[in-house]
Design an enzyme around this catalytic site. Sequence first.
Site, PDB file in Angstrom:
ATOM      1  N   GLU A  94      22.696  33.855 -38.295  1.00  0.00           N
ATOM      2  CA  GLU A  94      22.163  34.021 -39.643  1.00  0.00           C
ATOM      3  C   GLU A  94      20.894  33.186 -39.812  1.00  0.00           C
ATOM      4  OE1 GLU A  94      25.308  33.724 -42.655  1.00  0.00           O
ATOM      5  OE2 GLU A  94      23.848  32.882 -44.057  1.00  0.00           O
ATOM      6  N   ASP A  96      18.516  32.035 -43.040  1.00  0.00           N
ATOM      7  CA  ASP A  96      18.616  32.046 -44.504  1.00  0.00           C
ATOM      8  C   ASP A  96      17.450  31.471 -45.272  1.00  0.00           C
ATOM      9  OD1 ASP A  96      21.301  32.797 -44.621  1.00  0.00           O
ATOM     10  OD2 ASP A  96      21.975  30.738 -44.395  1.00  0.00           O
ATOM     11  N   GLU A  98      17.362  30.611 -49.364  1.00  0.00           N
ATOM     12  CA  GLU A  98      18.095  30.650 -50.632  1.00  0.00           C
ATOM     13  C   GLU A  98      17.269  29.922 -51.683  1.00  0.00           C
ATOM     14  OE1 GLU A  98      22.859  30.994 -49.903  1.00  0.00           O
ATOM     15  OE2 GLU A  98      22.015  28.988 -49.798  1.00  0.00           O
TER      16      GLU A  98
END
Length: 280
Positions: A94, A96, A98
């Site tokens: 993953e 990311d 955010e």
Amino acid sequence: MALIIPILVITFIASASANFYQDMDITWGDGRAKILNNGELLTLSLDKASGSGFQSRNEYLFGKVDMQLKLVPGNSAGTVTAYYLSSQGATHDEIDFEFLGNLSGDPYILHTNVFSQGMGNREQQFYLWFDPTADFHTYSILWNPQRIIFSVDGTPIREFKNSESVGVAYPKNQAMRIYSSLWNADDWATRGGLVKTDWSHAPFTASYRKFIANACVWSSGSSSCSNNPPSNAWMNEELDSTNQERLKWVQQNYMIYNYCSDSKRFPQGFPPECTINTTA
Ligand SMILES: *[C@@H]1O[C@H](CO)[C@@H](O)[C@H](O)[C@H]1NC(C)=O
């Protein structure tokens, strides 16, 4: 280093201009996610009952992916807009972004992480040098066999290098989809959970446009790469000296958390990739 890609079929297809109808599936939110303007614009919204989200139709194994986002304006405290690449399963990879909302006028935090084979715990957080709610800005992930580079408006903010030589798993065997969601995380997002979502401001809305994937599309066990311009330049891309300076500028002036300097968290010594990923 040998590329371990089963079958790499290279086709020279200029990436088509973004059309969210074609590229993305709305996956949840019961009408709160919308594709507008003939597919040029996508909006997610969040209210007390639910957030919303979408995912890419394609899975990718390596690529350079750009998206323009305009984040929830005004009082966005408690909200999180997540935009990431992820594979599936317990040992997933993953990458990311955010975006943690805040009270009006207080800064968003851009939180980043990299998981390889299910292992994350590699957080770096940043403030931005502009108001991410006033206009669209481009957030990019470059993912090739040697490195992952996170960029904002073309300025690199984080580099995660392949550190297999020191025993750190690197995302390179699992195809990933693009995901995004807007949800309530007021138990931790803003000032560590102190500031709660003010539902009187709902619905909260984040907007997306100009998705561009110069990437290798994974389908039934093989990948084909589309390129614009027709070269696989991003496959070997690295930071030149100008970009290394810009990365340093961001890290010195806007980075507010780096797991690689959190000695309280790693009393026995930092993870091995921390020595390889220093920009000093
Ligand atoms: C919100 O603003 C406060 C006060 O400036 C700051 O400490 C915090 O880092 C900001 N961002 C988030 C997501 O909490």
